[in-house]
Design an enzyme around this catalytic site. Structure first.
Site, PDB file in Angstrom:
ATOM      1  N   LYS A 124       0.831  -1.208   0.000  1.00  0.00           N
ATOM      2  CA  LYS A 124       0.000   0.000   0.000  1.00  0.00           C
ATOM      3  C   LYS A 124       0.860   1.249   0.000  1.00  0.00           C
ATOM      4  O   LYS A 124       0.670   2.164  -0.807  1.00  0.00           O
ATOM      5  CB  LYS A 124      -0.934   0.029   1.205  1.00  0.00           C
ATOM      6  CG  LYS A 124      -1.929   1.172   1.128  1.00  0.00           C
ATOM      7  CD  LYS A 124      -2.351   1.675   2.479  1.00  0.00           C
ATOM      8  CE  LYS A 124      -1.856   3.100   2.669  1.00  0.00           C
ATOM      9  NZ  LYS A 124      -2.172   3.672   3.965  1.00  0.00           N
ATOM     10  N   ASP A 143      -6.368   0.731   0.854  1.00  0.00           N
ATOM     11  CA  ASP A 143      -6.382   1.064   2.275  1.00  0.00           C
ATOM     12  C   ASP A 143      -7.722   0.595   2.843  1.00  0.00           C
ATOM     13  O   ASP A 143      -8.460  -0.138   2.180  1.00  0.00           O
ATOM     14  CB  ASP A 143      -6.139   2.563   2.490  1.00  0.00           C
ATOM     15  CG  ASP A 143      -7.328   3.408   2.020  1.00  0.00           C
ATOM     16  OD1 ASP A 143      -8.274   2.856   1.411  1.00  0.00           O
ATOM     17  OD2 ASP A 143      -7.319   4.624   2.285  1.00  0.00           O
TER      18      ASP A 143
END
Ligand code: SF4
Length: 213
Positions: A124, A143
């Site tokens: 991420k 996320d």
């Protein structure tokens, strides 16, 4: 009763997200790839606005990767304390910056494989930096917002970020990866909220299966 669609038409979904968020921007403040990397580490379980209040003084005090790498750890902890989980975050920032200094001349690298060699950097964080700072379509940012919205929309049935990202990378054309993540983050933050999704005001409502809502 009308049949519930199994999966939304991805082209329509992307088009409507574009209309709702024409220039989706990750809401962290940064000027360099290093600053974005540090801000993204600080944004874990902390609102972007709070990170943005901390980073101006932080970036002035630590202007480059070497400054973070050589910082007194307890002092760095105090500097990032308002963002929460400050011990872990200070350690992650210092570890990543030590890796940058040791292997990349203090610069943030431009590939996923290189980013993932940095301690404390997972896909991420790497995707946030590569897609925003370098405009490289390394993957899709996943996320908590993207995970929740993707599940509700029926784009995935997975719960692990890496698996969700794999599903999204198969569904979303590669030239949309850079914008898709930030657009879905904004959609999750302001419309498909965790506790009270605003389905009545949602541009995706007519084809959303609202899984788990
Ligand atoms: S219709 Fe509701 S559940 Fe589906 S994306 Fe919109 S806000 Fe989320």
């Amino acid at each position: 009763m009308p049949a519930t669609p199994k999966r939304p038409p991805i082209a329509t979904l992307i088009e409507r997200l574009h209309t709702a968020h024409p220039n989706p921007r990750y809401e962290l403040d940064w000027e360099t790839p290093l600053q974005l990397l540090v801000a993204t580490i600080l944004a874990a379980q902390c609102p972007d606005e709070r990170v943005n209040r901390v980073t101006p003084a932080l970036f002035a005090k630590y202007p480059d990767a070497r400054a973070f790498a050589e910082a007194d750890l307890s002092e760095l902890e105090q500097d990032v304390k308002p963002t929460g989980f400050f011990r872990n975050k200070a350690k992650a920032i210092q570890g990543a910056c030590q890796g940058l200094v040791a292997r990349f001349g203090g610069e943030v690298p431009r590939t996923m494989a290189e980013m993932l060699t940095l301690p404390g950097v997972a896909r991420k964080t790497a995707n946030v930096v590569l897609t925003n700072a370098y405009q490289i379509p390394s993957g899709v940012i996943v996320d908590s917002h993207v995970a929740r919205v993707s599940l509700r929309l029926g784009l995935t049935t997975q719960d692990r970020p890496e698996r969700i990202e794999e599903d999204l990378m198969k569904l979303v054309p590669k030239d949309e990866w850079i914008a898709f993540g930030p657009a879905v983050v904004l959609h999750g933050r302001y419309t498909c909220k965790a506790k009270a999704p605003q389905c009545g005001a949602c541009p995706l409502e007519d084809f959303c299966p609202k899984k788990g809502v």
